[in-house]
Design a protein around this motif. Structure first.
Motif, PDB file in Angstrom:
ATOM      1  N   LEU A  76     -49.353  -5.021  48.420  1.00 55.75           N
ATOM      2  CA  LEU A  76     -48.318  -5.283  47.741  1.00 55.75           C
ATOM      3  C   LEU A  76     -48.748  -6.120  46.505  1.00 55.75           C
ATOM      4  O   LEU A  76     -48.972  -7.234  46.673  1.00 55.75           O
ATOM      5  CB  LEU A  76     -47.053  -5.881  48.360  1.00 55.75           C
ATOM      6  CG  LEU A  76     -46.503  -4.910  49.345  1.00 55.75           C
ATOM      7  CD1 LEU A  76     -45.672  -5.986  50.306  1.00 55.75           C
ATOM      8  CD2 LEU A  76     -45.863  -4.016  49.252  1.00 55.75           C
ATOM      9  N   GLU A  77     -48.814  -5.560  45.201  1.00 52.33           N
ATOM     10  CA  GLU A  77     -49.257  -6.212  44.165  1.00 52.33           C
ATOM     11  C   GLU A  77     -48.269  -7.243  43.721  1.00 52.33           C
ATOM     12  O   GLU A  77     -47.043  -6.793  43.550  1.00 52.33           O
ATOM     13  CB  GLU A  77     -49.704  -5.199  43.036  1.00 52.33           C
ATOM     14  CG  GLU A  77     -50.142  -5.726  41.713  1.00 52.33           C
ATOM     15  CD  GLU A  77     -50.512  -4.908  40.878  1.00 52.33           C
ATOM     16  OE1 GLU A  77     -50.782  -5.087  39.635  1.00 52.33           O
ATOM     17  OE2 GLU A  77     -50.420  -3.513  40.913  1.00 52.33           O
ATOM     18  N   GLY A  78     -48.950  -8.384  43.443  1.00 52.76           N
ATOM     19  CA  GLY A  78     -47.812  -9.638  42.922  1.00 52.76           C
ATOM     20  C   GLY A  78     -46.706 -10.043  44.019  1.00 52.76           C
ATOM     21  O   GLY A  78     -46.114 -10.822  43.700  1.00 52.76           O
ATOM     22  N   ASP A 110     -27.504 -11.771  45.251  1.00 49.56           N
ATOM     23  CA  ASP A 110     -27.760 -11.108  44.048  1.00 49.56           C
ATOM     24  C   ASP A 110     -28.461 -11.945  42.987  1.00 49.56           C
ATOM     25  O   ASP A 110     -28.710 -11.800  41.868  1.00 49.56           O
ATOM     26  CB  ASP A 110     -26.314 -10.832  43.650  1.00 49.56           C
ATOM     27  CG  ASP A 110     -25.720  -9.696  44.184  1.00 49.56           C
ATOM     28  OD1 ASP A 110     -26.435  -8.965  44.701  1.00 49.56           O
ATOM     29  OD2 ASP A 110     -24.459  -9.670  44.445  1.00 49.56           O
ATOM     30  N   ALA A 111     -28.599 -13.394  43.311  1.00 47.46           N
ATOM     31  CA  ALA A 111     -29.742 -14.316  42.535  1.00 47.46           C
ATOM     32  C   ALA A 111     -31.001 -13.817  42.438  1.00 47.46           C
ATOM     33  O   ALA A 111     -31.829 -13.054  43.346  1.00 47.46           O
ATOM     34  CB  ALA A 111     -29.507 -15.630  43.231  1.00 47.46           C
ATOM     35  N   PRO A 112     -31.560 -13.930  41.361  1.00 46.11           N
ATOM     36  CA  PRO A 112     -33.129 -13.541  41.025  1.00 46.11           C
ATOM     37  C   PRO A 112     -33.970 -14.053  42.187  1.00 46.11           C
ATOM     38  O   PRO A 112     -33.593 -15.098  42.666  1.00 46.11           O
ATOM     39  CB  PRO A 112     -33.352 -13.984  39.656  1.00 46.11           C
ATOM     40  CG  PRO A 112     -32.180 -14.152  38.984  1.00 46.11           C
ATOM     41  CD  PRO A 112     -31.127 -14.755  39.983  1.00 46.11           C
ATOM     42  N   ARG A 113     -34.809 -13.289  42.642  1.00 42.69           N
ATOM     43  CA  ARG A 113     -35.713 -13.472  43.981  1.00 42.69           C
ATOM     44  C   ARG A 113     -37.177 -13.394  43.376  1.00 42.69           C
ATOM     45  O   ARG A 113     -37.786 -12.843  42.400  1.00 42.69           O
ATOM     46  CB  ARG A 113     -35.496 -12.575  44.845  1.00 42.69           C
ATOM     47  CG  ARG A 113     -34.113 -12.631  45.456  1.00 42.69           C
ATOM     48  CD  ARG A 113     -34.151 -13.863  46.535  1.00 42.69           C
ATOM     49  NE  ARG A 113     -32.432 -14.044  46.707  1.00 42.69           N
ATOM     50  CZ  ARG A 113     -32.185 -14.825  47.685  1.00 42.69           C
ATOM     51  NH1 ARG A 113     -32.748 -15.174  48.771  1.00 42.69           N
ATOM     52  NH2 ARG A 113     -30.949 -15.040  48.041  1.00 42.69           N
ATOM     53  N   GLN A 114     -38.041 -14.420  44.016  1.00 43.12           N
ATOM     54  CA  GLN A 114     -39.632 -14.296  43.851  1.00 43.12           C
ATOM     55  C   GLN A 114     -40.150 -13.076  44.638  1.00 43.12           C
ATOM     56  O   GLN A 114     -39.529 -12.517  45.399  1.00 43.12           O
ATOM     57  CB  GLN A 114     -40.122 -15.577  44.326  1.00 43.12           C
ATOM     58  CG  GLN A 114     -39.774 -16.703  43.472  1.00 43.12           C
ATOM     59  CD  GLN A 114     -40.408 -18.078  43.770  1.00 43.12           C
ATOM     60  OE1 GLN A 114     -41.575 -17.984  44.571  1.00 43.12           O
ATOM     61  NE2 GLN A 114     -39.724 -18.999  43.607  1.00 43.12           N
ATOM     62  N   GLY A 115     -41.172 -12.859  43.976  1.00 44.44           N
ATOM     63  CA  GLY A 115     -42.179 -11.667  44.901  1.00 44.44           C
ATOM     64  C   GLY A 115     -42.754 -12.484  46.211  1.00 44.44           C
ATOM     65  O   GLY A 115     -43.845 -12.617  46.371  1.00 44.44           O
TER      66      GLY A 115
END
Length: 384
Positions: A231-233, A200-205
């Protein structure tokens, strides 16, 4: 089997087709199993093929790099092996005599297995053959070219006390093409000492793929699918090295993906685990995958797993729950799966969380215990 038999220390020779400093699934498997068996009080040695490179790092058990020449087809090769095979056989016999193992455990059958089977015939020590998909996922086509290896594997399976593989996919191939009568699944594992990341930790694209850059790993298929998904970003990083690196880089350039796709090169286990902890998803796009340790690494790292359907994944993955299975040769399907995972955060998060809950089932201690029980049984069956 009595409790005393289970506790009695074993003497195990893990006879591997490859080992450190080389990097790969069998190398990881053997290193982790050797360490875990050693920690459980057993005497263990690793005997591996001498490829002219030796690891300088400390290891908890002895590692022996042994010559494994096999007869060659060419006249020059024949002259060389007439001299080198007897010399190599003497070295294998000396190594056996120094250690006197209770079990000869072949890990990934190649020339190492030919010599191990000869030791079994010479000394009647129980032989256990563990196939790691070498007959299915070999970029070099060794089994297709070598009748000697095919005959030797068939004979070794017949003379072995037990046969293991990481999946029913591998066992089925051994039954269909090499005459296997019976075998058991001993899965791969993952190093849980590196810690598990919070899904659930924040993830990068960020989408990750990890492995040797060879054709069977299917990274070219992933690059094509990533281009189609547009996929943008989102970035794709491929961690590893190997013979396909130049062609993969050319593919990246030709598709105009230089800004979004990176071939990172090799990283150590800690760095790989840390990078997975940053990623939203991990993809295993193999054309053939006997098991896939990277799948367990993705679960440990809290990333959503997209896994090839071509291989042994159905033994341990629950499609749609803890991973999404897809045929990587279906570029449109792989692109659609990438889009779904990266665009639908509830889906991505649910899959990642389910994988993180299951990874504890696959520690290397569990794998070592499976081997310990098997090795103890075959030693007991062999008698004094």
């Amino acid at each position: 089997m009595s409790s005393d038999e289970r506790r009695s220390p074993l003497r195990v020779a893990l006879i591997s087709s490859s080992f450190a400093p080389h990097v790969g699934g069998v190398e990881t498997h053997v290193a982790q199993v050797a360490t875990a068996l050693h920690d459980r009080g057993h005497a263990v040695e690793v005997w591996t093929v001498d490829r002219g490179m030796w690891s300088a790092r400390a290891f908890p058990v002895p590692v022996r790099y042994l010559p494994t020449p096999l007869p060659a087809r060419s006249l020059d090769g024949l002259f060389r092996t007439v001299w080198s095979v007897p010399r190599a056989w003497r070295e294998w016999r000396r190594t056996y005599a120094r250690f006197r193992p209770d079990v000869l455990s072949v890990q990934c059958f190649g020339p190492n297995g030919v010599y191990a089977a000869a030791l079994q015939r010479a000394f009647t020590t129980p032989l256990v053959v563990s196939s790691h998909g070498e007959t299915l996922g070999d970029d070099n086509g060794v089994y297709a070219r070598s009748a000697l290896l095919r005959r030797s594997l068939r004979a070794a399976l017949a003379q072995s006390s037990a046969v293991t593989a990481p999946s029913t996919y591998v066992l089925d191939d051994l039954r269909a093409r090499f005459g296997l009568a019976d075998g058991v699944v001993v899965p791969n594992g993952v190093d849980l000492s590196l810690g598990t990341a919070d899904p659930d930790a924040p993830r990068q694209g960020l989408v990750l793929a990890i492995g040797r850059l060879g054709r069977m790993k299917g990274f070219d298929l992933l690059i094509d699918a990533f281009a189609l998904a547009a996929l943008e970003g989102v970035r794709l990083e491929i961690i590893g090295d190997g013979p396909e690196r130049v062609s993969l880089q050319q593919q990246i350039v030709s598709l105009g993906l230089v800004e979004s796709v990176t071939l990172v090169g090799e990283k150590d286990a800690t760095a790989v685990a840390q990078r997975i902890g940053d990623a939203a998803a991990v993809v295993v796009p193999s054309r053939s995958e006997s098991f896939g340790i990277v799948a367990l690494e993705a679960w440990r790292g809290g990333a959503a797993l997209i896994m090839t359907s071509r291989g042994g994944a159905t033994d341990f993955i629950r499609d749609g729950e803890d991973a999404l299975l897809v045929d990587p040769e279906d570029t449109a399907a792989l692109a659609a799966t990438l889009t779904s995972v990266m665009a639908d955060e509830p889906l991505r998060s649910r899959i990642a969380a389910a994988g993180a809950q299951r990874v504890g089932e696959y520690g290397w201690s569990r794998v070592a215990l499976d081997y310990e029980e098997l090795f103890t049984r075959v030693r007991s069956d062999a008698g004094p």
